[in-house]
Design a protein around this motif. Structure first.
Motif, PDB file in Angstrom:
ATOM      1  N   LYS A 178       0.621  -0.629   0.154  1.00 37.88           N
ATOM      2  CA  LYS A 178      -0.292  -0.261   0.181  1.00 37.88           C
ATOM      3  C   LYS A 178       1.011   0.972  -0.333  1.00 37.88           C
ATOM      4  CE  LYS A 178      -3.627  -2.658   2.665  1.00 37.88           C
ATOM      5  NZ  LYS A 178      -4.301  -3.089   1.010  1.00 37.88           N
ATOM      6  N   GLY A 179       2.204   0.760   0.521  1.00 34.62           N
ATOM      7  CA  GLY A 179       3.014   2.183  -0.132  1.00 34.62           C
ATOM      8  C   GLY A 179       3.394   2.769   2.102  1.00 34.62           C
ATOM      9  N   LEU A 180       3.163   1.862   2.825  1.00 35.67           N
ATOM     10  CA  LEU A 180       3.214   1.865   4.289  1.00 35.67           C
ATOM     11  C   LEU A 180       4.379   1.770   5.035  1.00 35.67           C
ATOM     12  CD1 LEU A 180       0.168   1.245   5.554  1.00 35.67           C
ATOM     13  CD2 LEU A 180       0.799   3.665   4.925  1.00 35.67           C
ATOM     14  N   ASN A 181       5.341   3.014   5.287  1.00 36.57           N
ATOM     15  CA  ASN A 181       6.440   2.093   6.384  1.00 36.57           C
ATOM     16  C   ASN A 181       6.689   0.986   6.870  1.00 36.57           C
ATOM     17  OD1 ASN A 181       7.374   4.534   5.197  1.00 36.57           O
ATOM     18  ND2 ASN A 181       8.131   5.611   6.747  1.00 36.57           N
ATOM     19  N   VAL A 182       7.632   0.215   6.755  1.00 34.88           N
ATOM     20  CA  VAL A 182       7.606  -1.278   6.650  1.00 34.88           C
ATOM     21  C   VAL A 182       8.456  -0.857   8.031  1.00 34.88           C
ATOM     22  CG1 VAL A 182       7.917  -3.611   7.221  1.00 34.88           C
ATOM     23  CG2 VAL A 182       6.636  -2.939   5.010  1.00 34.88           C
ATOM     24  N   GLY A 183       9.535  -0.602   8.011  1.00 33.06           N
ATOM     25  CA  GLY A 183      11.086  -0.588   8.255  1.00 33.06           C
ATOM     26  C   GLY A 183      12.335   0.882   7.772  1.00 33.06           C
ATOM     27  N   GLU A 191       3.566   9.481  -3.774  1.00 34.52           N
ATOM     28  CA  GLU A 191       4.820   9.498  -3.984  1.00 34.52           C
ATOM     29  C   GLU A 191       5.251   8.663  -5.525  1.00 34.52           C
ATOM     30  OE1 GLU A 191       7.772  11.331  -1.561  1.00 34.52           O
ATOM     31  OE2 GLU A 191       5.100  10.761   0.074  1.00 34.52           O
ATOM     32  N   ALA A 192       6.051   8.932  -6.457  1.00 34.90           N
ATOM     33  CA  ALA A 192       6.194   8.498  -7.586  1.00 34.90           C
ATOM     34  C   ALA A 192       7.355   7.300  -7.338  1.00 34.90           C
ATOM     35  CB  ALA A 192       7.791   9.871  -8.532  1.00 34.90           C
ATOM     36  N   LYS A 193       8.079   7.337  -5.948  1.00 30.63           N
ATOM     37  CA  LYS A 193       8.968   6.102  -5.394  1.00 30.63           C
ATOM     38  C   LYS A 193       8.317   5.186  -5.735  1.00 30.63           C
ATOM     39  CE  LYS A 193      10.180   8.865  -1.765  1.00 30.63           C
ATOM     40  NZ  LYS A 193      10.151  10.264  -0.988  1.00 30.63           N
ATOM     41  N   TRP A 194       6.971   4.899  -4.951  1.00 30.33           N
ATOM     42  CA  TRP A 194       6.243   3.573  -4.779  1.00 30.33           C
ATOM     43  C   TRP A 194       5.823   3.635  -6.173  1.00 30.33           C
ATOM     44  CZ3 TRP A 194       1.698   2.253  -4.863  1.00 30.33           C
ATOM     45  CH2 TRP A 194       0.821   1.110  -4.122  1.00 30.33           C
ATOM     46  N   GLN A 195       5.037   4.252  -6.473  1.00 32.13           N
ATOM     47  CA  GLN A 195       4.322   4.123  -7.745  1.00 32.13           C
ATOM     48  C   GLN A 195       5.055   3.899  -8.942  1.00 32.13           C
ATOM     49  OE1 GLN A 195       2.511   8.217  -8.399  1.00 32.13           O
ATOM     50  NE2 GLN A 195       1.192   7.566  -7.205  1.00 32.13           N
ATOM     51  N   ALA A 216       5.192  -0.863 -10.849  1.00 38.71           N
ATOM     52  CA  ALA A 216       5.720  -0.981 -12.197  1.00 38.71           C
ATOM     53  C   ALA A 216       6.358  -2.494 -12.070  1.00 38.71           C
ATOM     54  CB  ALA A 216       7.426   0.079 -12.552  1.00 38.71           C
ATOM     55  N   GLY A 217       6.699  -2.809 -11.020  1.00 35.61           N
ATOM     56  CA  GLY A 217       6.109  -4.862 -11.946  1.00 35.61           C
ATOM     57  C   GLY A 217       8.099  -5.125 -10.894  1.00 35.61           C
ATOM     58  N   ALA A 218       7.541  -6.533 -10.840  1.00 39.38           N
ATOM     59  CA  ALA A 218       9.103  -7.380 -10.397  1.00 39.38           C
ATOM     60  C   ALA A 218      10.015  -6.659 -11.218  1.00 39.38           C
ATOM     61  CB  ALA A 218       8.632  -8.724 -10.704  1.00 39.38           C
ATOM     62  N   GLY A 219      10.665  -6.478 -10.695  1.00 40.29           N
ATOM     63  CA  GLY A 219      12.279  -5.826 -11.296  1.00 40.29           C
ATOM     64  C   GLY A 219      12.912  -4.366 -12.052  1.00 40.29           C
ATOM     65  N   ALA A 220      11.251  -3.329 -11.363  1.00 42.85           N
ATOM     66  CA  ALA A 220      11.438  -2.490 -11.397  1.00 42.85           C
ATOM     67  C   ALA A 220      12.229  -1.544 -10.672  1.00 42.85           C
ATOM     68  CB  ALA A 220       9.373  -1.958 -11.447  1.00 42.85           C
ATOM     69  N   ILE A 221      13.372  -0.814 -11.180  1.00 40.64           N
ATOM     70  CA  ILE A 221      14.137   0.012 -10.569  1.00 40.64           C
ATOM     71  C   ILE A 221      13.591   1.798 -10.889  1.00 40.64           C
ATOM     72  CG2 ILE A 221      16.290   0.661 -10.396  1.00 40.64           C
ATOM     73  CD1 ILE A 221      17.867  -1.985 -10.394  1.00 40.64           C
ATOM     74  N   PHE A 222      13.579   2.384 -10.195  1.00 47.61           N
ATOM     75  CA  PHE A 222      13.687   3.991 -10.387  1.00 47.61           C
ATOM     76  C   PHE A 222      13.986   5.224 -10.048  1.00 47.61           C
ATOM     77  CE2 PHE A 222      11.368   8.094  -8.879  1.00 47.61           C
ATOM     78  CZ  PHE A 222      11.524   8.697 -10.269  1.00 47.61           C
ATOM     79  N   VAL A 223      15.704   5.816 -10.525  1.00 43.81           N
ATOM     80  CA  VAL A 223      15.908   6.003 -10.326  1.00 43.81           C
ATOM     81  C   VAL A 223      16.080   7.294 -10.260  1.00 43.81           C
ATOM     82  CG1 VAL A 223      18.595   6.659 -10.028  1.00 43.81           C
ATOM     83  CG2 VAL A 223      17.896   4.820 -10.794  1.00 43.81           C
ATOM     84  N   ASP A 224      15.325   8.850  -8.904  1.00 43.33           N
ATOM     85  CA  ASP A 224      15.041  10.300  -9.587  1.00 43.33           C
ATOM     86  C   ASP A 224      15.958  10.453  -9.544  1.00 43.33           C
ATOM     87  OD1 ASP A 224      13.439  11.653  -9.150  1.00 43.33           O
ATOM     88  OD2 ASP A 224      12.256  10.990  -7.090  1.00 43.33           O
ATOM     89  N   ASP A 225      15.494  11.885  -9.691  1.00 47.46           N
ATOM     90  CA  ASP A 225      16.784  13.353  -9.804  1.00 47.46           C
ATOM     91  C   ASP A 225      18.004  13.787  -8.654  1.00 47.46           C
ATOM     92  OD1 ASP A 225      15.339  13.748 -12.112  1.00 47.46           O
ATOM     93  OD2 ASP A 225      13.948  15.299 -11.511  1.00 47.46           O
ATOM     94  N   VAL A 226      19.020  14.222  -9.251  1.00 42.73           N
ATOM     95  CA  VAL A 226      19.863  14.310  -7.980  1.00 42.73           C
ATOM     96  C   VAL A 226      19.040  15.859  -7.543  1.00 42.73           C
ATOM     97  CG1 VAL A 226      22.681  15.129  -7.849  1.00 42.73           C
ATOM     98  CG2 VAL A 226      21.871  13.366  -9.212  1.00 42.73           C
ATOM     99  N   GLU A 227      19.175  15.551  -5.718  1.00 37.41           N
ATOM    100  CA  GLU A 227      19.285  16.606  -5.017  1.00 37.41           C
ATOM    101  C   GLU A 227      20.588  16.796  -4.095  1.00 37.41           C
ATOM    102  OE1 GLU A 227      15.365  16.111  -4.009  1.00 37.41           O
ATOM    103  OE2 GLU A 227      14.110  16.707  -5.478  1.00 37.41           O
TER     104      GLU A 227
END
Length: 193
Positions: free
Chosen positions: A118-123, A136-140, A145-156
């Motif tokens: 559900k996008g809730l923190n587990v740990g 948020e995009a980090k979870w969506q 996106a499914g199995a094997g998905a890796i999302f790299v966000d912008d540098v901040e």
């Protein structure tokens, strides 16, 4: 240090300077390589899988109103003197596991938190500003996106460490079923790559 020295220092790190702020040119490849070599091997650890599966089962009937209430409670606790909900999550075995992986990374991992279906923190290795990441995009773009998905966000620039970092989020699957059960987000120090 003057602006010219800062620009020269940023160039030496492979960074480009725009308006006085250093931004990584192509951080996605190095961040992905780091994650593949150093993080993916422990994402199928039974402790992670069990913690996510247990929370998914416990929260199976939660609706959006309950999720919002939990998130509001978490946010209020981040500013309160007492924070039993936060303490419970930070004290669990998964949070201790993530804190140990962060410590072992010698500064490459600035933060780590695992989310359920559900996008809730587990740990988590440290307190997050909110409990629900599902909007948020980090979870969506990882879990969604499914199995094997890796999302790299912008540098901040991380305000607490003053280091340039990128959040990378990875879908986590249960090795027994190959079903996506949650996701992890890590803050990666791009200056250390």
């Amino acid at each position: 240090m003057n602006f010219i020295s800062c620009v020269a220092g940023a160039a030496a790190l492979g960074l480009t300077v725009f308006g006085g702020t250093a931004l990584a040119q192509d951080h996605v490849g190095p961040v992905t390589d780091y994650v593949n070599a150093n993080v993916l091997p422990w994402l199928s650890d039974p402790l992670i899988v069990k913690a996510i599966n247990d929370q998914n089962a416990a929260n199976a009937s939660l609706g959006q109103a309950e999720i919002d209430t939990l998130d509001q409670k978490w946010r209020a606790e981040t500013e309160a003197g007492s924070h039993p909900m936060i303490d419970e999550v930070l004290g669990n075995a998964l949070s201790k596991f993530l804190a140990a992986r962060q410590e072992e990374s010698a500064g490459m991992i600035a933060e780590a938190f695992v989310m359920d279906d559900k996008g809730l923190n587990v740990g988590q290795s440290a307190v997050t500003s909110d409990y629900w990441q599902g909007d948020e995009a980090k979870w969506q773009k990882s879990y969604g996106a499914g199995a094997g998905a890796i999302f790299v966000d912008d540098v901040e620039k991380d305000e607490s460490t003053q280091a340039l970092q990128s959040q990378v989020s990875i879908a986590i699957s249960d090795p027994a079923t190959d079903k996506v059960i949650g996701a992890i987000t890590l803050g990666i120090n791009v200056e250390g790559l």
